[in-house]
Design a protein around this motif. Structure first.
Motif, mmCIF file in Angstrom:
data_model
loop_
_atom_site.group_PDB
_atom_site.id
_atom_site.type_symbol
_atom_site.label_atom_id
_atom_site.label_comp_id
_atom_site.label_asym_id
_atom_site.label_seq_id
_atom_site.Cartn_x
_atom_site.Cartn_y
_atom_site.Cartn_z
ATOM 1 N N ASN A 69 41.054 46.359 48.355
ATOM 2 C CA ASN A 69 40.206 45.347 47.730
ATOM 3 C C ASN A 69 38.891 45.942 47.248
ATOM 4 O O ASN A 69 37.957 45.224 46.933
ATOM 5 C CB ASN A 69 39.931 44.198 48.715
ATOM 6 N N SER A 70 38.836 47.270 47.195
ATOM 7 C CA SER A 70 37.641 47.940 46.684
ATOM 8 C C SER A 70 37.505 47.664 45.191
ATOM 9 O O SER A 70 38.490 47.420 44.490
ATOM 10 C CB SER A 70 37.747 49.448 46.898
ATOM 11 N N LEU A 71 36.259 47.719 44.702
ATOM 12 C CA LEU A 71 36.030 47.475 43.284
ATOM 13 C C LEU A 71 36.608 48.611 42.448
ATOM 14 O O LEU A 71 36.530 49.780 42.817
ATOM 15 C CB LEU A 71 34.538 47.343 43.001
ATOM 16 N N ASN A 98 38.349 43.745 41.733
ATOM 17 C CA ASN A 98 38.900 44.569 42.795
ATOM 18 C C ASN A 98 40.264 45.089 42.335
ATOM 19 O O ASN A 98 40.831 44.614 41.351
ATOM 20 C CB ASN A 98 38.983 43.823 44.133
#
Length: 526
Positions: free
Chosen positions: A370-372, A379
């Motif tokens: 879910n990191s950008l 995300n």
């Protein structure tokens, strides 16, 4: 599997040539096989491939490629195209140099492009041991101004006054430009002498209709520059079609002026401005202006006319829902009506995704974080789902897979699914570490002829078999020139693609430019 069953793909069909390197450079600013969301300014290190082509007598061919990429809108940024044209214009080869200046008008469509072109020539001066303001450049710049219609030039020079350390006054002075007609002469005087000199020269003379039209327009530009009357500014905007770049910062703080600009604002600009206009109370909940904006955002004809890609809408939606700018300096309360309009626009824009007619395998890493995504507000999971929707809705029967270290599973994503449904479908399977080679092996073992593999991951692990080896096996078994794109959505940089294989491309991060790179790659433009 028996390799004897396959058909070899000719080696030269996928060979990286200097022309391939040129096209990649023109598209995204690098001659390599990796596109990064963080663009770099071109420099002398990018001239080797250009120089080899020119030395081989292909300079005019190079210029035609530069012209084509510019006119087709096939470049992520204009900088590489303008830099390459500047290099060609500095050549001792007369044909290449002449072709470069003949292409100047087509490539430098805006004053900002012309300013950048001249600045690149200045930067190249020492490295290429040549001058700048010779006869060829003076004629090229003079022709750029003289070949435009007077009114379009008047708009251009008042909208883009200076860029890259250059102004119109600089270019006219250094080029010794002699105006080709009365309209251009008027604009020349306006740039070099100022409005008062123009008034003195033209106030008591009988002018042609063209000159009179330009005078009226320039008068409006000058009036708005000195006006503090909100109603007068709005009147000038409506009557003369002035644009935001011609207004003062104080004008743009006026709600009523901004509401007037909204009426003709391109949708792409509107998408970028929603948060700021909400913060400034230009758009208020339940207002007529907000209702009109929401109506425009959902207009299929407007979205189709402006060729808005769903990814651009999704970026705007996520940015707006945050309720603050990227640096947090500007904050706003999100309006549910605007969010709904953007959501509807996202789904309607898929008609703008043109099918390629290729057979796709799109594989999504189930360990997606879910990191950008590097280069956007999204995300990794959301970006992967949006990309999947684009392929499923545009192409004929693409194969969607989810994969991990130990498994590759077909995913039943259908064109009628929403973004939320696609995200949920892609997240159903779980697995261990990522192995980016598995989807290619799966397609080969299952006799799935594939023109294009797209692998979306937040990791870039390879396992025991290298991607290039797996891809070549698939090509051999299927008798195809299959291509592979690996998107490391949260990666700062990685290297999976074989730099000598024209059918392999790495994407580091993912932004709107990546869409153009992927399209050009799939259609064999780079």
């Amino acid at each position: 599997m028996d390799p004897a069953e396959g058909t070899a793909v000719p080696a030269d069909a996928l060979q990286v040539t200097d022309m391939t390197r040129l096209r990649r450079f023109l598209c995204f600013g690098s001659e390599g096989s990796v596109y990064g969301a963080r663009a770099q300014q071109p420099g002398m290190e990018n001239t080797q491939m250009l120089m080899r082509l020119i030395e081989d007598g292909r300079g005019c061919e190079v210029v035609e490629e530069i012209r084509r990429f510019s006119q087709d809108g096939a470049s992520v940024s204009p900088s590489p195209v303008l830099f390459a044209l500047a290099v060609c214009s500095q050549q001792p080869d007369a044909k290449t140099k002449q072709a470069a200046y003949e292409a100047l008008r087509d490539v430098c469509r805006l004053p900002a492009h012309l300013f950048s072109f001249v600045q690149f020539k200045k930067e190249l001066k020492e490295g290429m041991h040549c001058g700048i303001w010779g006869r060829a450049l003076r004629k090229g710049v003079s022709d750029w101004y003289n070949q435009k219609e007077a009114m379009s030039l008047a708009v251009a020079v008042t909208k883009y006054k200076q860029r890259s350390g250059w102004s119109h006054k600089d270019l006219l002075r250094l080029s010794h430009m002699k105006p080709a007609n009365a309209g251009i002469s008027l604009i020349n005087k306006y740039i070099t002498k100022g409005w008062k000199e123009v008034q003195a020269a033209y106030s008591n003379t009988e002018n042609s209709e063209e000159v009179a039209e330009v005078l009226r327009y320039l008068e409006a530009v000058e009036k708005v520059k000195h006006s503090t009357d909100e109603l007068e500014v709005i009147h000038l905007l409506e009557e003369h079609g002035l644009e935001p770049e011609q207004l003062l910062t104080s004008h743009l703080k006026s709600k009523e002026v901004c509401k007037t600009l909204l009426k003709e604002m391109p949708i792409a600009t509107l998408l970028r401005s929603l948060g700021k206009m909400t913060a400034d109370n230009v758009l208020q909940q339940g207002s007529l202006d907000t209702a009109l904006v929401c109506e425009r955002l959902q207009s299929e004809s407007a979205l189709r006319k402006d060729k808005i890609h769903p990814f651009h809408v999704l970026l705007a939606l996520q940015a707006y829902k945050k309720g603050q700018s990227s640096r947090g300096k500007v904050k706003w309360e999100t309006d549910h009506a605007v969010v709904q309009a953007l959501d509807a626009a996202f789904n309607k824009c898929f008609v703008n995704v043109e099918p390629t007619g290729k057979r796709f395998v799109l594989a999504v890493d189930v360990c997606m974080s879910n990191s950008l995504v590097l280069g956007s507000h999204l995300n990794a999971t959301t970006a992967a789902a949006a990309m999947t929707m684009g392929i499923v809705r545009a192409e004929t029967e693409p194969q969607i897979l989810v994969f991990s270290e130990g498994a590759v599973i077909p995913s039943p994503v259908t064109p009628d699914m929403s973004l939320t449904q696609v995200m949920a479908e892609l997240a159903k399977s779980t697995g261990g570490a990522t192995n980016c080679v598995l989807p290619i092996v799966w397609a080969t073992e299952n006799q799935k002829p594939t023109d294009v593999f797209i692998i979306l991951t937040s990791n870039t692990s390879l396992g025991r078999i290298h991607a290039a080896e797996a891809l070549r096996m698939h090509r051999y078994r299927m008798g195809l020139s299959s291509k592979l794109i690996v998107c490391g959505l949260t990666s700062n940089g990685f290297s999976i693609a074989d730099p000598e294989d024209r059918g392999m491309m790495d994407i580091s991060g993912f932004d709107s430019g990546a869409l153009l790179v992927i399209q050009n790659f799939i259609l064999d433009q780079i």
